[in-house]
Design a protein around this motif. Structure first.
Motif, short mmCIF file in Angstrom:
data_model
loop_
_atom_site.label_atom_id
_atom_site.label_comp_id
_atom_site.label_asym_id
_atom_site.label_seq_id
_atom_site.Cartn_x
_atom_site.Cartn_y
_atom_site.Cartn_z
N GLU A 59 1.43 4.51 57.12
CA GLU A 59 1.36 5.61 58.08
C GLU A 59 1.14 6.94 57.39
N GLY A 61 0.72 11.35 58.41
CA GLY A 61 0.67 12.44 59.35
C GLY A 61 -0.77 12.89 59.54
N ASN A 103 0.89 9.87 64.32
CA ASN A 103 0.56 9.34 62.99
C ASN A 103 -0.60 8.35 63.09
N ALA A 145 4.12 9.55 56.77
CA ALA A 145 4.19 9.70 58.22
C ALA A 145 4.92 10.98 58.60
N ALA A 154 5.94 15.09 56.23
CA ALA A 154 4.78 14.23 56.00
C ALA A 154 4.25 14.30 54.57
#
Length: 166
Positions: A59, A61, A103, A145, A154
Motif C-alpha cells: 500500500e 499513500g 491508498n 500507506a 505515509a
C-alpha cells in the motif's frame, strides 16, 4: 424519458469515456518513468485515474499536493492540496484535505492501477478548488500507506508528477 435514459447511460460509462482534461507524468526520484495519472472534470468533481509502475509491493499513500513542482526534490510539491484549511484524514471528523485520496496497492511486479473521485477540486481555472491556481498542483505517491487519521504517516515521496492541462 430519453433524457433520463441518456443520463443513466452516462452515469454508467467508465472514466475513459470522458475527455481527459489533465495529466501528470509520474517520475521517480532518479527521474525514471513511473507512469501516468489522468484527471477528468465531471459536473460533480474530478475523476483521478492512475496507471503506475516501479513501486514497492504493498500500500501507498496517493494525494494531490499543493504546488505544481517536483524539483529540486519532491518536497517542492508542498503539502496536500487543501484550499479550505481542513485537517487531514478521511477518518478525522475535521478532515479531509481536498487532495486526500484512498491508498493504492502495488502488486508484486510494482504496478498499480486505481481510480479515485475528488468532490472538492476542479480543473476549471478561476473557480474555487481549482488545481490550476497560480502555482499549480502535483500528484505524489508515498512509500507507505496513509493512515487516514490526523497524521498521514505515509512516509517518503517515491513518485511525483506535475498536473498539466491537456
Amino acid at each position: 424519458m430519453k433524457t433520463l435514459s441518456l443520463c443513466a447511460t452516462l452515469a454508467l460509462l467508465p472514466a475513459s469515456a470522458f475527455a481527459q482534461d489533465a495529466t501528470a507524468n509520474l517520475m521517480g526520484p532518479d527521474g525514471s518513468d513511473m507512469g501516468r495519472v489522468t484527471l477528468t472534470q465531471t459536473p460533480n468533481g474530478v475523476i483521478v485515474s492512475l496507471d503506475a509502475q516501479g513501486l514497492d509491493e504493498g500500500e501507498h499513500g496517493f494525494h494531490v499536493h499543493e504546488t505544481g513542482a517536483c524539483s529540486p526534490d519532491f518536497e517542492a510539491a508542498g503539502g496536500h492540496y487543501n484550499p479550505t484549511g481542513a485537517e487531514h484524514g478521511m477518518k478525522n471528523e475535521a478532515g479531509a484535505h481536498a487532495g486526500d485520496m484512498p491508498n493504492i496497492y502495488a502488486n508484486a511486479e510494482g504496478g498499480a492501477k486505481a481510480d479515485a473521485f475528488l468532490h472538492d477540486v476542479s480543473l476549471e481555472e478561476g473557480v474555487e478548488g481549482t488545481l490550476f491556481d497560480d502555482d499549480g498542483s502535483a500528484i505524489i505517491i508515498h512509500a507507505q500507506a496513509d493512515t487516514y487519521e490526523a497524521e498521514a504517516g505515509a512516509g517518503d515521496r517515491v513518485a511525483c508528477g506535475i498536473i498539466g492541462e491537456n
